[in-house]
Design a protein around this motif. Sequence first.
Motif, mmCIF file in Angstrom:
data_model
loop_
_atom_site.group_PDB
_atom_site.id
_atom_site.type_symbol
_atom_site.label_atom_id
_atom_site.label_comp_id
_atom_site.label_asym_id
_atom_site.label_seq_id
_atom_site.Cartn_x
_atom_site.Cartn_y
_atom_site.Cartn_z
ATOM 1 N N UNK A 86 24.002 26.901 38.412
ATOM 2 C CA UNK A 86 24.413 26.465 37.072
ATOM 3 C C UNK A 86 23.951 25.038 36.800
ATOM 4 N N UNK A 87 24.028 24.191 37.816
ATOM 5 C CA UNK A 87 23.591 22.805 37.652
ATOM 6 C C UNK A 87 22.078 22.731 37.426
ATOM 7 N N UNK A 88 21.307 23.482 38.195
ATOM 8 C CA UNK A 88 19.854 23.499 38.023
ATOM 9 C C UNK A 88 19.471 24.083 36.668
ATOM 10 N N UNK A 89 20.237 25.057 36.225
ATOM 11 C CA UNK A 89 20.038 25.624 34.884
ATOM 12 C C UNK A 89 20.223 24.535 33.831
ATOM 13 N N UNK A 90 21.299 23.774 33.974
ATOM 14 C CA UNK A 90 21.581 22.707 33.019
ATOM 15 C C UNK A 90 20.504 21.622 33.069
ATOM 16 N N UNK A 91 20.044 21.298 34.248
ATOM 17 C CA UNK A 91 19.064 20.227 34.407
ATOM 18 C C UNK A 91 17.699 20.595 33.830
ATOM 19 N N UNK A 92 17.214 21.783 34.153
ATOM 20 C CA UNK A 92 15.820 22.104 33.802
ATOM 21 C C UNK A 92 15.565 23.549 33.416
ATOM 22 N N UNK A 93 16.630 24.388 33.416
ATOM 23 C CA UNK A 93 16.450 25.837 33.237
ATOM 24 C C UNK A 93 15.488 26.384 34.289
ATOM 25 N N UNK A 216 29.906 16.121 28.546
ATOM 26 C CA UNK A 216 29.517 17.507 28.267
ATOM 27 C C UNK A 216 28.857 18.160 29.476
ATOM 28 N N UNK A 217 28.232 17.356 30.315
ATOM 29 C CA UNK A 217 27.455 17.876 31.455
ATOM 30 C C UNK A 217 28.300 18.738 32.405
ATOM 31 N N UNK A 218 29.397 18.243 32.978
ATOM 32 C CA UNK A 218 30.169 19.109 33.870
ATOM 33 C C UNK A 218 30.881 20.239 33.139
ATOM 34 N N UNK A 219 31.255 20.010 31.901
ATOM 35 C CA UNK A 219 31.906 21.076 31.135
ATOM 36 C C UNK A 219 31.002 22.305 31.041
ATOM 37 N N UNK A 220 29.747 22.077 30.700
ATOM 38 C CA UNK A 220 28.833 23.207 30.547
ATOM 39 C C UNK A 220 28.541 23.872 31.889
ATOM 40 N N UNK A 221 28.384 23.061 32.928
ATOM 41 C CA UNK A 221 28.082 23.628 34.245
ATOM 42 C C UNK A 221 29.254 24.455 34.768
#
Length: 240
Positions: A86-93, A216-221
């Motif tokens: 999920x974190x890698x998705x948020x960072x760069x898809x 917003x970053x941790x919320x989305x992850x």
Amino acid sequence: MNAWARWKALCKRNRVDCLEAAVGIVLLVLVYAGLIYGIVSNPAAAASPAPSTARVAPASALYRHRVEQASARAWGVDGNAARLAAQLHQESAFRPSAKSGAGAIGIAQFMPATASWIGTVYPRELGNFDPWNAQQAILAAALYDRWLYDRVAPIGGGTVDQCSRWVFALRGYNGGEGWMLRERRKALAAGDNANDWRAVEPHRVRAGWAHKENTAYPRRILLTLEPAYLAAGWQGVPTC
């Protein structure tokens, strides 16, 4: 000719057409009645659209095994591949060639200075770390998460639960550990619980846009993307 006259003429010409039309009208009435009942009995549901469901990045399949390996390397049996994915998705898809306007690069979006520094923290695993190398960057992200997580400590007494600890760690990854600590201390000074992520979130010591992005970053992850990867069968359990 009015509607009633047309109806009678249709029935005189063809009884089958007449019956089909009658059935259609009855079904239409029932459908509208159901809709009206639903709106009256549950107006909130009618006013609120169904929540959107996040989907895993298609490219994640190419790196799934490496994500699982990196998660296990950093956390052992407590590894959570879904959270790292999920974190890698948020960072760069999951795009190894990604580059941000701020200069972050690669699949895990490391800043060059951070990439150089983390190689000194984990010289055996990341001694020659190249953030453009997706395989290395995935491991680096997992190890950096672990480093940040281990440094989260209670402020002002009490304890930090698992969810808050991960929110603080991820905010550190995204915007810097120092900024995160200053905002926790500001929450404490204001009489709020510096160990609860929700109580800390309103407190800001950085630019408004940076604070908005960082919260917003941790919320989305943790609340949107991690559940999507868990639902897709990735290893792990919900963090929050």
